[in-house]
Scaffold this active site. Structure first.
Site, short mmCIF file in Angstrom:
data_model
loop_
_atom_site.label_atom_id
_atom_site.label_comp_id
_atom_site.label_asym_id
_atom_site.label_seq_id
_atom_site.Cartn_x
_atom_site.Cartn_y
_atom_site.Cartn_z
N SER A 13 65.42 64.30 -14.77
CA SER A 13 64.57 64.56 -13.61
C SER A 13 64.44 63.27 -12.81
CB SER A 13 63.19 65.02 -14.06
OG SER A 13 62.30 65.11 -12.95
N HIS A 14 64.06 63.42 -11.56
CA HIS A 14 63.77 62.26 -10.73
C HIS A 14 62.47 61.58 -11.15
CE1 HIS A 14 66.90 63.98 -8.30
NE2 HIS A 14 66.87 62.93 -7.50
N SER A 15 61.70 62.24 -11.98
CA SER A 15 60.40 61.74 -12.42
C SER A 15 60.39 61.63 -13.94
CB SER A 15 59.30 62.71 -11.97
OG SER A 15 58.11 62.48 -12.69
N ASP A 74 67.25 68.36 -12.57
CA ASP A 74 66.35 69.00 -11.62
C ASP A 74 66.99 69.15 -10.24
OD1 ASP A 74 66.05 66.29 -10.85
OD2 ASP A 74 63.89 66.26 -11.08
N SER A 77 70.64 64.45 -6.63
CA SER A 77 71.27 63.24 -7.13
C SER A 77 71.30 63.18 -8.65
CB SER A 77 70.60 61.98 -6.55
OG SER A 77 69.29 61.84 -7.04
#
Length: 136
Positions: A13-15, A74, A77
């Site tokens: 995930s980006h987070s 997700d 990128s």
């Protein structure tokens, strides 16, 4: 069944918080079966939002038990970063597969299926099938 031959799951995930929370949720919903190796790979090395090839590669190595590694992502990128790692050929464990599945529902399906001792193809199929889950 020993966890030595279970498919590993990486959640990108980006987070960092989202990846860790989805990993916790999926493991919790898998119940009392074998402990599926699941690793979050969220955010950047500095703790920001984004994706990190290094964090993804480390997570994949940490869950590899020789039965394959399913990677769920997700957004944009995250997918591109995993595809780039797969294209390089030596950054991820052998039999690592990017799985086209919804992030939360797919992660739960992947972990639950992996806990049964299913192979990588079955784990991928179960995660992808989560696209068909209807909510209304």
């Amino acid at each position: 069944m020993s966890d030595e031959r279970l498919v590993g799951i990486v959640l990108v995930s980006h987070s960092a918080e989202v990846a860790a929370s989805v990993a916790e949720l999926a493991k919790g919903l898998a119940g009392g079966g074998p402990a599926v190796p699941v690793a979050p790979a969220g955010g950047t090395e500095g703790g920001g939002l984004g994706t990190s090839a290094e964090l993804i590669a480390a997570a994949a190595a940490s869950v590899d038990r020789g039965a394959g590694v399913a990677v769920l992502t997700d957004l944009g990128s995250a997918v591109l970063t995993v595809k780039a790692l797969l294209a390089e050929g030596d950054e991820l464990p052998e039999h690592t597969r990017l799985v086209d599945a919804p992030f939360v529902e797919g992660a739960v399906a992947a972990v639950v299926t992996a806990a049964t001792g299913a192979d990588l193809a079955a784990v991928e199929s179960a995660a992808a099938e989560a696209y068909t889950y209807r909510k209304v």
